[in-house]
Design an enzyme around this catalytic site. Structure first.
Site, PDB file in Angstrom:
ATOM      1  N   GLY A 104       2.219 -26.621 -18.987  1.00 22.19           N
ATOM      2  CA  GLY A 104       3.841 -26.685 -19.241  1.00 22.19           C
ATOM      3  C   GLY A 104       4.301 -25.511 -20.048  1.00 22.19           C
ATOM      4  O   GLY A 104       3.670 -24.289 -19.936  1.00 22.19           O
ATOM      5  N   SER A 105       5.005 -25.485 -20.948  1.00 23.86           N
ATOM      6  CA  SER A 105       6.021 -24.441 -21.361  1.00 23.86           C
ATOM      7  C   SER A 105       5.281 -23.483 -22.088  1.00 23.86           C
ATOM      8  O   SER A 105       5.687 -22.177 -22.130  1.00 23.86           O
ATOM      9  CB  SER A 105       7.172 -24.926 -22.176  1.00 23.86           C
ATOM     10  OG  SER A 105       8.265 -25.728 -21.276  1.00 23.86           O
ATOM     11  N   THR A 106       4.072 -23.538 -22.538  1.00 14.86           N
ATOM     12  CA  THR A 106       3.537 -22.761 -23.333  1.00 14.86           C
ATOM     13  C   THR A 106       2.776 -21.651 -22.412  1.00 14.86           C
ATOM     14  O   THR A 106       2.634 -20.339 -22.948  1.00 14.86           O
ATOM     15  CB  THR A 106       2.258 -23.355 -24.100  1.00 14.86           C
ATOM     16  OG1 THR A 106       1.476 -24.157 -22.988  1.00 14.86           O
ATOM     17  CG2 THR A 106       2.427 -24.214 -25.019  1.00 14.86           C
TER      18      THR A 106
END
Ligand SMILES: [Zn+2]
Length: 575
Positions: free
Chosen positions: A290-292
């Site tokens: 995801g966003s990491t």
């Protein structure tokens, strides 16, 4: 002429002489055969009856933490055995022994009923068990010294240290990965035995002395490990999560200071746990980040000169059609992110911005940076069973794949890989080589071996510093405010991913919440990742993982005596 009696007797003597000669020759031949041809065989048979050789187990090396605290060591322990031929009343013996050995009387009796003169009842018993068995003074029950592996810290760092099975083989963790170093080489002892198979006193010699195993010093700090495990336990309880990981690394050297996984096991009693509990999730668990993951596309775009930190990227309306699919931004019903520049893309975690940057990079360029950051490659931490995660080949990417990868979908990574990538940002663009073994002590004719693995440059110091500044913005005013620590500047990123299972796609309602970052941002001393798998009640990384990250960081900074770098100010509570 009739033959005289003398001639008759002579012929008889000649006949008998011939018979004796034949017998004599036969005997000589038989002796010759037995002594010369069959001699070695009979000598071996006699040797087996009168002599025996035993294995002298080499003392196994100790596993220490970085401060010299033993995490695994070998001690002498008594093993209890029986000589079935000497025990008259097996039933009575079994009834007295069973409760002390914590076995059923039937099981003990079964051992004592075996043929032969030797049967193990309990190997590597605790001291009090040995004392109580000796006190019974049962004829035919004896105790012999063996070596036992003990783990004085119990569950602490269990999945990193691993365990050793009854026949001394390392079966998980460092015990398995460094089996040959730790085990050394067994020796041999020769002894003469009497007709009852007992060793004759004084008739014993060591044929080959054992070579002791070498000690291993890990990079782990037991105190930091304890902090990580305590905070992880609290988070798992708070969010009723199925599993979790906290990994703490020194960002310049790649030394792993703490590695906590839940669920876990006690290596002193490993048989009581299912095998899947003994795996090290920090290196085997590959998940969709995801966003990491957005820092990879952003670092690549800055490094390639496509954007500067405040260049406009896109006007975000919360959704964007890509081919026949539509990608979305999570903006909590407030429409889109509006005007998005590179910094805002990271601070507010805009998917449509990341996809736009991905399109501009193209598959080949983005793929090259994924590899440089260490994704799709086993990180070689010094443990067996590590996962490389998965990065699809660039020539198979469609537009939607490119967009997804830019914001952390359609790839899988391990916690250790992702943390090492953040260390590259913390370490002015050089990705350190993450590792768990600090030193292998000298011994067995080998010199001391200090493990110092070089890192690799991924991006320029300027790009790393620019991304670092954006990550500070995430914690100051973006999605990661729950990771703020008074007096310290924190750089980090939240991540929330829907859980995909192999072959089954996304599973409804199951998420992985994470937070990854480093502190202090201007001179990083600690890089950390917190992952909660299937939390209940909430699933955003900002809510479930960032507060735990903050707690581990606060306690670790205090323990390491790292002073605050900012003037203390009131920290705003996370929304
Ligand atoms: Zn957006």
């Amino acid at each position: 002429m009739v033959p005289g009696p003398g001639r008759f007797i002579r012929s008889r003597i000649e006949a008998w002489s011939f018979v004796f000669l034949l017998v004599f020759v036969g005997l000589v031949a038989a002796l010759f055969y037995l002594q010369v041809f069959r001699g070695p065989h009979y000598r071996r048979v006699a040797d087996r009856l009168h002599h025996r050789t035993w294995v002298l187990t080499a003392p196994r090396g100790t596993i220490f933490d970085r401060n010299g605290l033993p995490l695994a060591l070998t001690v002498d322990a008594g093993s209890i055995f029986g000589d079935p031929s000497e025990i008259r009343d097996k039933q009575a013996a079994a009834a007295s022994l069973a409760p002390i050995l914590n076995l059923s009387p039937g099981r003990v009796e079964e051992c004592l009923a075996r043929r032969g003169r030797f049967a193990w009842l309990l190997r590597r018993a605790d001291d009090d068990v040995v004392t109580r068995v000796k006190a019974l003074k049962i004829k035919g029950i004896g105790v012999t010294g063996e070596q036992k592996r003990v783990y004085p810290m119990g569950v602490l760092a269990a999945d990193t240290v691993g365990f050793v099975t009854a026949n001394h083989g390392g079966a998980a963790g460092i015990e398995e990965a460094l089996q040959r170093v730790l085990a050394g080489h067994d020796g041999r002892v020769w002894g003469e035995v009497d007709a009852r198979g007992r060793i004759i006193p004084g008739q014993r010699r060591v044929e080959q002395p054992p070579t002791a195993g070498r000690d291993v010093v890990l990079t782990l700090d037991s105190r930091l490990q304890e902090i990580a495990e305590t905070c992880l336990d609290e988070a798992i309880t708070r969010w009723k999560a199925a599993a979790g990981t906290v990994l703490v690394m020194e960002p310049h050297t790649g030394e792993i200071l703490a590695l906590a996984n839940r669920p876990t096991f006690d290596p002193n009693d490993y048989r009581a746990y299912p095998a899947q509990r003994c795996v090290n999730r920090a290196v085997t668990f590959a998940y969709e980040p995801g966003s990491t993951f957005k820092i990879v596309a952003i670092s690549a775009a800055l490094e390639e000169g496509l954007y500067k930190p405040h260049d406009h990227v896109v006007y975000c309306r919360a959704s964007l059609p890509v081919g026949r699919r539509v990608i979305h931004c999570v903006t909590h019903g407030h429409g889109g992110h509006g005007d998005v520049d590179v910094t805002k893309l990271i601070v507010k975690s805009c998917n449509i911005g990341a996809a736009t940057v991905g399109f501009r990079l193209g598959p080949q360029r983005l793929h090259r940076y994924l590899r440089k950051f260490g994704f799709g490659v086993k990180p070689d931490l010094g443990l067996s069973g590590q996962s490389a995660g998965s990065v699809p080949p660039a020539d198979t990417w469609r537009d939607i794949t490119l967009a997804n990868i830019a914001f952390g979908q359609s790839v899988s990574v391990t916690p250790a890989q992702l943390l090492a990538a953040y260390c590259a940002i913390a370490n002015d663009g050089v990705r350190p080589h993450p590792h768990l073994v600090k030193r292998i002590e000298g011994g067995a004719g080998q010199p001391e071996q200090e493990i110092d693995l070089p890192g690799s440059r991924v991006i320029s110091p300027e790009t790393a510093r620019a991304v670092r500044k954006m990550l500070c913005g995430v914690v100051e005013k973006g999605t990661g405010t729950a990771a703020q620590i008074e007096g310290y500047q924190v750089a980090g990123k939240t991540g929330t991913a829907q859980k995909a299972l192999p072959g089954r796609g996304f599973t409804g309602g199951k998420f992985i919440g994470s937070f990854v970052g480093f502190v202090p941002a201007d001179n990083p001393k600690l890089a950390m990742i917190v992952i909660l798998d299937e939390p209940s009640g909430a699933h955003y990384g900002a809510v479930v993982a960032a507060p735990t990250w903050c707690e581990v960081a606060k306690r670790s900074l205090a323990y390491l005596g790292i002073p605050p770098t900012q003037v203390a100010k009131a920290v705003q509570a996370a929304p």
